[in-house]
Design a protein around this motif. Structure first.
Motif, PDB file in Angstrom:
ATOM      1  N   SER A 151     -38.196 -11.168  -3.967  1.00  0.00           N
ATOM      2  CA  SER A 151     -38.576 -12.413  -3.281  1.00  0.00           C
ATOM      3  C   SER A 151     -38.128 -12.382  -1.818  1.00  0.00           C
ATOM      4  N   ASP A 152     -36.972 -11.784  -1.519  1.00  0.00           N
ATOM      5  CA  ASP A 152     -36.525 -11.656  -0.133  1.00  0.00           C
ATOM      6  C   ASP A 152     -37.510 -10.810   0.666  1.00  0.00           C
ATOM      7  N   PHE A 153     -37.988  -9.729   0.049  1.00  0.00           N
ATOM      8  CA  PHE A 153     -38.976  -8.857   0.682  1.00  0.00           C
ATOM      9  C   PHE A 153     -40.229  -9.655   1.024  1.00  0.00           C
ATOM     10  N   TYR A 154     -40.693 -10.455   0.084  1.00  0.00           N
ATOM     11  CA  TYR A 154     -41.881 -11.286   0.310  1.00  0.00           C
ATOM     12  C   TYR A 154     -41.643 -12.269   1.461  1.00  0.00           C
ATOM     13  N   TYR A 155     -40.525 -12.998   1.417  1.00  0.00           N
ATOM     14  CA  TYR A 155     -40.250 -13.986   2.452  1.00  0.00           C
ATOM     15  C   TYR A 155     -40.123 -13.320   3.824  1.00  0.00           C
ATOM     16  N   ASN A 156     -39.500 -12.162   3.877  1.00  0.00           N
ATOM     17  CA  ASN A 156     -39.375 -11.447   5.146  1.00  0.00           C
ATOM     18  C   ASN A 156     -40.731 -11.003   5.672  1.00  0.00           C
ATOM     19  N   PHE A 157     -41.611 -10.580   4.772  1.00  0.00           N
ATOM     20  CA  PHE A 157     -42.956 -10.183   5.195  1.00  0.00           C
ATOM     21  C   PHE A 157     -43.706 -11.385   5.754  1.00  0.00           C
ATOM     22  N   ILE A 158     -43.579 -12.523   5.099  1.00  0.00           N
ATOM     23  CA  ILE A 158     -44.222 -13.746   5.587  1.00  0.00           C
ATOM     24  C   ILE A 158     -43.649 -14.125   6.949  1.00  0.00           C
ATOM     25  N   MET A 159     -42.330 -14.059   7.081  1.00  0.00           N
ATOM     26  CA  MET A 159     -41.684 -14.390   8.358  1.00  0.00           C
ATOM     27  C   MET A 159     -42.189 -13.481   9.479  1.00  0.00           C
TER      28      MET A 159
END
Length: 186
Positions: free
Chosen positions: A125-133
């Motif tokens: 989930s951190d990977f996903y949020y970082n990609f979105i950011m």
């Protein structure tokens, strides 16, 4: 040499294998799908696998095979959420790419998380949020910077963020800036 069309042919098989892997997990049955709502379930499954790896129950080869399937699932979750696509990078590895050419590898990330001895690699989930950011529009970052530089949280600015279509990302930003918000007594 892997070609994109070759990967796209087997992509759905990898996704189904990942879903089946979660459903048949001997520690706990975990429901997975390509919907981003199941990302917390993916986090939970990866934590179980990380524990097995740390105990020496899983080899690097097995970790890599699992990472391919779960990484493709994570990549598909990301692609379903925005203007992203699969490409094959120079290392012949499928990666997720956004319109501006930024590329991130969910397969490598899952593999690193499983093999890490601590929490330095984070969670899927951190990977996903970082990609979105990484992919938020410049004007959104500009407005956010104004908020924190002036230490003033205006409803007008929040409304402008929502108008830019970033309502669902606002909570991500707030999570990362929780300490700043506490300093503002919000």
């Amino acid at each position: 040499m892997m070609k994109l069309q070759d990967f796209l042919i087997v992509k759905d098989d990898f996704i189904q294998e990942a879903i089946d892997f979660g459903a048949n997990c001997p520690v706990k049955k975990i429901a997975l799908s390509t919907d981003i709502d199941s990302i917390k379930n993916l986090d939970e499954l990866i934590e179980i696998l990380k524990g097995l790896y740390q105990k020496g129950v899983m080899s690097d080869e097995v970790a890599w095979e699992i990472a391919i399937k779960l990484g493709v699932l994570l990549g598909e979750m990301i692609i379903n959420e925005g203007n992203y696509k699969w490409v094959v990078n120079e290392d012949d590895l499928p990666v997720v790419e956004e319109v501006n050419g930024n590329q991130l590898s969910p397969i490598i990330k899952i593999y690193k998380i499983i093999r890490s001895n601590d929490d330095s690699e984070g969670k899927p989930s951190d990977f996903y949020y970082n990609f979105i950011m990484l992919n938020l529009k410049t004007e959104f970052w500009f407005e956010l910077r104004i908020v924190f530089e002036q230490q003033f949280f205006s409803l007008l600015i929040v409304n402008n963020m929502v108008e830019y279509g970033k309502k669902r990302y606002l909570w991500i930003i707030l999570k990362f800036y929780k300490k700043s918000l506490q300093k503002l007594n919000i």
